[in-house]
Design a protein around this motif. Structure first.
Motif: not given
Lengths: 328, 275
Positions: B118, A283-284, A303, B121, B210, A286-287, A264, A261-262
């Motif tokens: 995440q 996580e990337y 997610s 979000m 983020l 999802i973004w 990104f 989770t960190s």
């Protein structure tokens, strides 16, 4: 006791003392009786106090953390675009499994799980050395910890310079006769480069946690090991690891969560998921689905998948480590 | 004995190498920031012949870094103030007041701690959009507060649990209301814990990219870290200015680290020893 005597409620607590028993009973109801109307407002408001103190925090957590979690799970079963809001069942999850980018993201999660022991062992060993008072231990402690306070964005930007094809790392490799490596441009190398940078940036955090664990360690155990003539590896294996099993468990779980989770900021700055999508993590993904392709339902499915992965990995780790702790 | 001493020195060498590997990236970046473009292209490793502060000035003025810096300061200050207030209120109530459902509430808050950003979000962005809070300071502040409040409450609860209950009782007997106990006794007593948690939260918020990327889409509302991500594109052919921008964003954090290292470490480890 002395603090109590000047207070108006004092007489009540004086009750049990032998000589006062006669005078106390008539006194007791006296302040109690006129007070109910007053006290009613008091204790009523007082009884509500915990809820008043907690209400804003609970409201924020429920509305902005727990509610979105449910909303997201629900959302993951609906469609995007034309089918916005329509129930599509597991369609999004099937799309995910078909998407090579998401499959790469999952494969990279597997890689992270494999690299996890390295990411825990490095700070663990360093903490052991610092605890055993290597010369300069205070200096090392301060230096090792400092990258942990830097933003992943700053770390990523700095390493963009260091890992450039004509940058310092390749220059150093060249000096010892090794060919330059395209750290961020080679699909087989890039994910290792990013994870390496992540470990560089976070091992200080785990180190400090290990040192806190060491501070609870009974020094007489170490003395006993020394008297018995145990070597350093033996001491680590038979004294330090069993005594710190709780801390080790904590570091394993937090390091894994950190990896999932960190990263990104690092991915965003260093590779943008490339080359050829080789550095994707859930996580990337999802973004990108949410921010660039405007597919919120698909992003929600990813997610939910990430949440499940974290749950499974976390629980599995706790189970494994707990059993390991028992065997020792 | 001499064997152990030798062993200590043997591990000291890799440790020193690692310390160098930890410091060097920042030294390199600082040196690059002080060079002219020409110097950088000719030789990126040599020390700059003089300190060229104009790169810093250029990075600060040309791409809105000053604006982003101000945005970050406003948002971080408001978020931390709100986190400390709400976190200490809730922590005090959970640690020192008896009421039905307190342990259930605590467990619920603990569960929220393990929900990563995440995962929420996408719906959160929608909620913020529906309420018109997206792209506003209050929206970002709320997002940060929601993100870091469970952690803050957790630490404040464990801190207040160490305060002897007699202190609360004595203050109550002296005629304080529950709110009086909180405001006059617990809040001042909690200063060391508040400082630790506050510094840590400030770092989290300041360093985040983020959440702010998601909550502040328009370019003039960017926070400093998002600003840094856009620097590379702007200065791909002017690395010294890029490095200067990175330094501008890193210096406040380094200063905080220099002066409050102990408090940061205390905050990080507070959860660990309890497991």
């Amino acid at each position: 006791m002395t603090g109590r005597s000047p207070s108006p409620v004092g007489p009540a607590s004086a009750g049990p003392t032998g000589g006062a028993t006669i005078t106390a009973p008539p006194r007791r109801p006296q302040p109690a009786r006129p007070s109910p109307p007053r006290n009613r407002r008091g204790p009523g408001a007082e009884r509500l106090a915990p809820f008043v103190l907690l209400a804003p925090a609970v409201l924020i957590i429920v509305v902005l953390r727990l509610w979105p979690l449910l909303l997201g799970v629900n959302f993951s079963f609906t469609g995007d675009g034309d089918r916005n809001g329509m129930w599509v069942g597991l369609a999004n999850y099937l799309t995910l499994l078909d998407d090579p980018l998401f499959r790469t993201a999952l494969r990279n999660v597997g890689l992270l799980v494999l690299l996890l022991p390295v990411a825990v062992a490095i700070p663990g060993l360093l903490a052991t050395f610092i605890y055993l008072k290597v010369p300069g231990n205070r200096f090392y402690r301060a230096v090792y910890f400092f990258p942990a306070v830097l933003s992943p964005v700053i770390v990523g930007a700095i390493f963009n310079l260091l890992l450039a094809y004509d940058g310092p790392l390749n220059a150093a490799l060249g000096a010892v006769g090794l060919g330059p490596v395209d750290w961020l441009g080679d699909p087989d190398v890039a994910i290792f480069a990013v994870v390496g940078v992540h470990i560089w940036a976070t091992f200080g955090m785990a180190l400090v946690v290990f040192l806190a664990g060491f501070s609870t360690l009974d020094p007489s155990l170490l003395d006993a090991a020394k008297v018995d003539g145990a070597t350093l590896p033996q001491t680590i294996r038979h004294v330090i690891i069993p005594s710190l099993s709780r801390t080790i468990q904590f570091v394993f779980v937090t390091t894994m969560i950190g990896m999932l989770t960190s990263m990104f900021g690092l991915l965003f700055v260093m590779t943008g998921g490339g080359p050829e999508g080789s550095t994707y993590l859930p996580e990337y993904y999802i973004w990108v689905q949410q921010g660039q392709f405007n597919q919120p339902a698909l992003a929600s499915a990813a997610s939910t998948a990430l949440f499940l992965i974290m749950l499974v990995v976390g629980l599995a780790q706790i189970a494994v480590l707990r059993r390991a702790g028992k065997e020792e | 004995m001499s064997g152990t001493r030798l062993a200590k020195w043997v591990v000291a060498v890799p440790m020193a190498a690692l310390a160098l590997a930890t410091i060097y990236p920042l030294v390199f970046t600082t040196n690059v920031a002080m060079k002219t473009r020409r110097e950088y292209i000719l030789d990126r490793f040599s020390l700059s012949d003089s300190l060229h502060w104009d790169n810093i000035v250029k990075a600060w003025t040309s791409v809105g870094m000053s604006r982003y810096f101000l945005n970050s300061v406003i948002v971080v200050a408001c978020s931390v103030a709100l986190l400390l207030l709400l976190g200490s209120m809730a922590g005090f109530a959970l640690a020192r007041l008896r009421f039905r459902g307190s342990s259930t509430l605590f467990l619920g808050i603990l569960a929220a701690l393990f929900v990563p950003f995440q995962v929420i979000m996408v719906p959160l962005a929608r909620i913020m959009g529906d309420t018109g809070l997206i792209d506003t300071y209050p929206g970002l502040v709320l997002a940060y507060v929601a993100q870091f409040l469970p952690f803050t409450i957790f630490l404040m609860t464990s801190f207040y649990s160490t305060v002897p209950p007699e202190i609360v009782d004595a203050a109550r007997i002296d005629g304080n209301t529950v709110y009086g106990v909180y405001w006059r006794i617990m809040l001042p007593m909690g200063t060391p814990a508040l400082l630790s948690v506050g510094v840590l939260n400030a770092l989290f918020c300041w360093n985040d990219v983020l959440i702010s990327l998601l909550m502040m889409p328009s370019s003039e509302n960017r926070t400093l870290m998002v600003g840094v991500t856009s620097l590379r594109g702007q200065y791909s052919d002017d690395i010294p200015t890029f490095a200067s921008g990175v330094l501008i964003a890193a210096v406040p954090v380094l200063l905080v680290y220099l002066f409050l290292q102990r408090q940061i470490a205390d905050g990080v480890t507070a959860g660990a020893t309890k497991g």
